[in-house]
Design a protein around this motif. Sequence first.
Motif, mmCIF file in Angstrom:
data_model
loop_
_atom_site.group_PDB
_atom_site.id
_atom_site.type_symbol
_atom_site.label_atom_id
_atom_site.label_comp_id
_atom_site.label_asym_id
_atom_site.label_seq_id
_atom_site.Cartn_x
_atom_site.Cartn_y
_atom_site.Cartn_z
ATOM 1 N N LEU A 245 0.856 -1.182 0.000
ATOM 2 C CA LEU A 245 0.000 0.000 0.000
ATOM 3 C C LEU A 245 0.889 1.227 0.000
ATOM 4 C CD1 LEU A 245 -2.933 -0.661 2.514
ATOM 5 C CD2 LEU A 245 -3.125 -0.169 0.088
ATOM 6 N N PRO A 246 0.449 2.328 -0.641
ATOM 7 C CA PRO A 246 1.253 3.556 -0.561
ATOM 8 C C PRO A 246 1.299 4.071 0.868
ATOM 9 C CG PRO A 246 -0.858 3.983 -1.588
ATOM 10 C CD PRO A 246 -0.762 2.505 -1.464
ATOM 11 N N GLN A 247 2.342 4.804 1.161
ATOM 12 C CA GLN A 247 2.529 5.291 2.529
ATOM 13 C C GLN A 247 1.395 6.211 2.981
ATOM 14 O OE1 GLN A 247 6.388 7.109 2.641
ATOM 15 N NE2 GLN A 247 7.491 5.153 2.426
ATOM 16 N N GLY A 248 0.820 6.966 2.041
ATOM 17 C CA GLY A 248 -0.274 7.855 2.409
ATOM 18 C C GLY A 248 -1.487 7.093 2.912
ATOM 19 N N LEU A 249 -1.824 5.973 2.263
ATOM 20 C CA LEU A 249 -2.949 5.166 2.731
ATOM 21 C C LEU A 249 -2.611 4.433 4.020
ATOM 22 C CD1 LEU A 249 -4.377 3.613 -0.568
ATOM 23 C CD2 LEU A 249 -5.344 5.441 0.814
ATOM 24 N N GLN A 250 -1.374 3.986 4.172
ATOM 25 C CA GLN A 250 -0.992 3.310 5.406
ATOM 26 C C GLN A 250 -1.136 4.224 6.619
ATOM 27 O OE1 GLN A 250 2.897 1.585 5.040
ATOM 28 N NE2 GLN A 250 2.350 0.312 3.272
#
Length: 739
Positions: A245-250
């Motif tokens: 998952l991209p860091q923004g969603l994490q």
Amino acid sequence: MTQLRLPKVHHHSRSSWRSGLSAKFIWVQLFVAFIIIASTIWVLWIIQRDQLLRQQQEINYTYGQVVISRLKEITGQYESLAIAMASVAGLYQQQPQQLQQLIPALLDRKQRDDLISGGGIWPEPDTQHPTAAPSLFWYRDASNALVQISDYNRNAVIPYHTEEWYRPTRLYPADVAFWSPAYRDPTSGITMVTASVPVRVEHKFVGAATIDIGLNGINGLFHDLSRDLSGYIIALDYRNRLLSLPQGLQQQLPLTPAQVPDMQWLSETMPVFTALQPALKNVDDAIIRQAQLQPQFTDVQLQTLPSLVNNQHDLLKAIVENAPQGWPQTAELIDTIELQQDPLLAEDAMVSIFLMPGTFWKILVVTPLSQLHHNAYMLAGKVGFFLVIIQLLAMLLLYLLQRRIFISPISRIAATLQNQNLAALEMLQRERQDEFGGLAGSFLTRVQQLETEMASLYATNLAQEQQLQVQELSQQELRNRTEQLTALLKYSQHIIHMKDLNGCYTLVNDKYCELLGREREQLLGHRDQQLFPNIEQPLTIQHEQRVLQTRAPFSAEEPLHIHHGGTRAFFVTRFAVRDELAELNGVGAIGFDLSGVKRNEVVLQNEIAQLQQQLQQLQQLLQQQKQQQLVASQQKQQEKRQQQQLLEQIHHLQQQELPLPRLLSMLVSRLSQQLDQLSAAIYQQPAETTDRQFLQQAESLRHLQALLNYQRSEIQPLELSEFFTICCCLWHRNWTLTR
């Protein structure tokens, strides 16, 4: 055209002009122009938007192909490593100490971007002895060092052979890896995916070799791959568990380190992703449909797979069916959907869903659509403004020019093409010097090119068919040669083996293994010094070095120490082995047993000695016979001389006319002397060679002598002819016997 040239048009009133055909044509043209312009702008916006969408889809597709190609390259390295570990495990199945050294060496690659978090060998447990073959597993600790774990062999831990990453490998070929879904290992505590490769020995499943890749490393890999992308990437395994998952969603999600979330959990947490569920189901359906086209396994074989809920069991069976067939061969774009208000991009987004070959991972490439809509509106507005002006001017000239300039030539070309009249096209090319003439010429040129290309394709196809036939013959010959070599190695009673330049065995036949009492796997890859450290083999080393130096075959007798403790003599021929580039890469040897020949030599030597002894005895006996023959020959010559003298005396007596009684007495006296000498010579011979009939005749001759000598006292009448007949017969027999 005729109505436009009517002179009445210029004399009508204004009202009549408005109701005339010209006004109607103008109003119709204006109305049509308005509809055309409005519809053109609307259609242009739609088309432009669709074109931009297609361009964006092509960009996503290209980027997805690049990403998956890079992923395939990386995962292929780990698959190759797992296959190599499986080969090593099969080769050293009975040598756990060798595996203890080789497996960590393969896992410790010493690369900066290495994603391996662990790996090992997992033997197939025996039903009678479940703990007879322990597993060999290593993982990387916090200091990035490989540490071996033996907890999997304890009874308290869930048996590894029931895990989802292990059971499907029983049905996989030896060179294909099965990629498990994401899971958290209960022993090491690492969230990972596992690439499992079956270990097979003589086509029998004996275990699995695994490479573990942590999700942290996969996350970092996908972040690096999405740097040049204006959007982001989401990676799922075949059970829709999140790999990346991209860091923004994490940061927006309540994730825990021990959690392995899936797409269902992400949709419940962020409902905007619910729109992706049907597309992901389409991916699963495509995998299942492909497996149903060419089933490879029976239901009984597929029962060994772990039981999963819902349709995941069918999906796992489909993956097991498709993976050995190599489907999909390339990255498949399964679906493309638009996502409303992406939570990370905060705008509409396009999601392209790819199916990755081999791993069956689902790669979601997400890109924004706001710039796309803006560009579509701007381009449609600009094009629409200029299109209005162009349409107005074009409508004025359309009616006058379209028939002359466009309709007639186009109709002529269309009719010519429809009738396939190439001669008319050549005339049109010569008549017109504009684009229509060029179009006709281009079409003629293209026809000629197509004819040439068709001929070239036919020749190429014929050459390829011939090449395929040659390849099939070569493959058949190679299979025949392989079967012949296998039969030779299996059934030959001579010893056959080959070594590389380091003296390690690369090929041995069954007879050699039988004499040494070793399995083939124990000999291959080892030197004589390693296999037999207590036995010196100076002749073998000397002869091998001679072949390597001279490059010429060499034959000599060599002793071979067999496993029963004895030694046999072999006549060994050694020769140089070369590769396809004629470079020396080893030494081969073929030898046959001389023990039987040695035994035959001893028997022959004894028989020769006996024959020589018999020959000496025969030579001695022959020498004695020669001496006896010499003595008999001398006696014979003496008798001939005596007989000659007797005849001479008889002749002399006849001339002197001696009285008959005296003559007979002298003759008998002479015969008696010769008879005595002959009897003495006969009695000197061995008893076996004495003729008893001759002795009886000699006695009769003595009686005749006594009878003749008796005439001095008493005269007996005797016929002279009868007497001479008796004498001649006796003399002839005597002469015959002496010969």
